[in-house]
Design a protein around this motif. Sequence first.
Motif, PDB file in Angstrom:
ATOM      1  N   LYS A   1       9.394   4.792 -11.480  1.00  0.00           N
ATOM      2  CA  LYS A   1       7.994   4.689 -11.905  1.00  0.00           C
ATOM      3  C   LYS A   1       7.511   3.246 -11.932  1.00  0.00           C
ATOM      4  N   GLU A   2       8.346   2.344 -12.459  1.00  0.00           N
ATOM      5  CA  GLU A   2       7.943   0.943 -12.570  1.00  0.00           C
ATOM      6  C   GLU A   2       7.704   0.309 -11.207  1.00  0.00           C
ATOM      7  N   ASP A   3       8.620   0.532 -10.280  1.00  0.00           N
ATOM      8  CA  ASP A   3       8.474  -0.040  -8.935  1.00  0.00           C
ATOM      9  C   ASP A   3       7.311   0.597  -8.187  1.00  0.00           C
ATOM     10  N   ARG A   4       7.107   1.885  -8.415  1.00  0.00           N
ATOM     11  CA  ARG A   4       5.988   2.573  -7.761  1.00  0.00           C
ATOM     12  C   ARG A   4       4.659   1.995  -8.221  1.00  0.00           C
ATOM     13  N   LEU A   5       4.537   1.757  -9.515  1.00  0.00           N
ATOM     14  CA  LEU A   5       3.301   1.172 -10.045  1.00  0.00           C
ATOM     15  C   LEU A   5       3.095  -0.238  -9.507  1.00  0.00           C
ATOM     16  N   GLN A   6       4.173  -0.986  -9.370  1.00  0.00           N
ATOM     17  CA  GLN A   6       4.062  -2.334  -8.827  1.00  0.00           C
ATOM     18  C   GLN A   6       3.598  -2.301  -7.373  1.00  0.00           C
ATOM     19  N   LEU A   7       4.180  -1.387  -6.597  1.00  0.00           N
ATOM     20  CA  LEU A   7       3.801  -1.276  -5.187  1.00  0.00           C
ATOM     21  C   LEU A   7       2.344  -0.854  -5.047  1.00  0.00           C
ATOM     22  N   GLU A   8       1.924   0.112  -5.858  1.00  0.00           N
ATOM     23  CA  GLU A   8       0.529   0.561  -5.814  1.00  0.00           C
ATOM     24  C   GLU A   8      -0.420  -0.562  -6.210  1.00  0.00           C
ATOM     25  N   HIS A   9       0.000  -1.365  -7.184  1.00  0.00           N
ATOM     26  CA  HIS A   9      -0.836  -2.508  -7.578  1.00  0.00           C
ATOM     27  C   HIS A   9      -0.944  -3.514  -6.434  1.00  0.00           C
ATOM     28  N   LEU A  10       0.178  -3.819  -5.807  1.00  0.00           N
ATOM     29  CA  LEU A  10       0.165  -4.780  -4.703  1.00  0.00           C
ATOM     30  C   LEU A  10      -0.742  -4.321  -3.568  1.00  0.00           C
ATOM     31  N   TYR A  11      -0.820  -3.006  -3.360  1.00  0.00           N
ATOM     32  CA  TYR A  11      -1.670  -2.459  -2.304  1.00  0.00           C
ATOM     33  C   TYR A  11      -3.129  -2.280  -2.741  1.00  0.00           C
TER      34      TYR A  11
ATOM     35  N   ALA B   1      -1.675 -14.434   1.060  1.00  0.00           N
ATOM     36  CA  ALA B   1      -0.974 -13.138   0.988  1.00  0.00           C
ATOM     37  C   ALA B   1       0.547 -13.278   1.052  1.00  0.00           C
ATOM     38  N   SER B   2       1.059 -14.492   1.145  1.00  0.00           N
ATOM     39  CA  SER B   2       2.495 -14.657   1.373  1.00  0.00           C
ATOM     40  C   SER B   2       3.330 -14.058   0.243  1.00  0.00           C
ATOM     41  N   GLU B   3       2.926 -14.280  -1.006  1.00  0.00           N
ATOM     42  CA  GLU B   3       3.684 -13.732  -2.132  1.00  0.00           C
ATOM     43  C   GLU B   3       3.617 -12.210  -2.149  1.00  0.00           C
ATOM     44  N   LYS B   4       2.467 -11.662  -1.826  1.00  0.00           N
ATOM     45  CA  LYS B   4       2.310 -10.209  -1.763  1.00  0.00           C
ATOM     46  C   LYS B   4       3.228  -9.626  -0.699  1.00  0.00           C
ATOM     47  N   ILE B   5       3.253 -10.245   0.468  1.00  0.00           N
ATOM     48  CA  ILE B   5       4.099  -9.759   1.563  1.00  0.00           C
ATOM     49  C   ILE B   5       5.563  -9.777   1.150  1.00  0.00           C
ATOM     50  N   ASP B   6       5.995 -10.863   0.555  1.00  0.00           N
ATOM     51  CA  ASP B   6       7.398 -10.982   0.139  1.00  0.00           C
ATOM     52  C   ASP B   6       7.762  -9.927  -0.902  1.00  0.00           C
ATOM     53  N   ALA B   7       6.867  -9.705  -1.862  1.00  0.00           N
ATOM     54  CA  ALA B   7       7.139  -8.732  -2.928  1.00  0.00           C
ATOM     55  C   ALA B   7       7.213  -7.313  -2.382  1.00  0.00           C
TER      56      ALA B   7
END
Length: 324
Positions: free
Chosen positions: A247-257, A264-270
């Motif tokens: 759940k935690e990683d999913r929320l992080q991924l959805e936030h990043l998107y 955008a470099s930090e977003k791409i790396d994450a």
Amino acid sequence: MKDITFYHDAFTEHLDAFVEPKEPITLYTPINYILQLGGKRLRPILTLMTAEIFGCDYKIALNAASSVEVFHNFSLVHDDIMDDAPLRRGQETVHEKWDINTGILSGDAMLIMAYQLFEKYKPEIFQSLAKLFSKTALEVCEGQQYDVDFETRDDVTIPEYLKMIEFKTAVLVGAAMKMGAIVAEASISCQDAIYDFGKNLGIAFQLQDDYLDAFGDPKTFGKQVGGDIIENKKTYLYLKALEFSNKEDRLQLEHLYSVSPNDASEKIDAVKQLFISSGSAEATKSEIENYTHEAFSVLKAIKISDDNKAALKTFGNSLMNRKV
């Protein structure tokens, strides 16, 4: 059947003769530019290869192969406008080098030129080629629209995504091979089977392209690495990461998107790290292999020599393992 390098060089020589200065230069110079940027020439190579597999001199298929390549590059010109992409094959995109209006009009001209190339064939072959081309061109447009729609949807499923890449990319690979079979006047059953081979290979090819968009080498990939992440595209990598993540990683991924930072470099790396840690990166590589093997299974039904089947498998495997 000859080796891939031979078909590539033969097609490049033919394309060089096709590309010539015309008036108005403001219309045709951008066309010549995009056609001469290089690229893998995958689709025309497949047309020439397929024609010879079915007993036809590859030279007879050169105009059909050129039609496929001109259409493919037309779609890239318009896709780059829609995506506001700065680079294509490591060089400026047409709309960046000139302007958007030039990209639209030169692209339109390329679509018409692609149809004109069928006029070189006798009526029954012309009709078959044009019918296949029209169906394929419309499916490519449908696939592109699905791709655009998915950017703003949060409920895209994996089956929907696979349908999108089938239409946007894979049907043109299938059509390229079927055109070679049509020019060679192969049986309808062989035409349909080689189309299925190409379509499955095309899905594997696009999944590999998606993978390389995230994990490719920017020096050799030819496009902006991480472009799909910047544009928040729900690729197979992204959808599998959602499926596999806690759940935690999913929320992080959805936030990043949901964000579009200036840098955008930090977003791409994450995002890439989440693709790896979730198992999505490995799952995507596995799916590439699955579709490649599905393509190979179709070969059993095609009446060609074992040597030719082996050559097609070698070609498929080279696509699956490409690095650029």
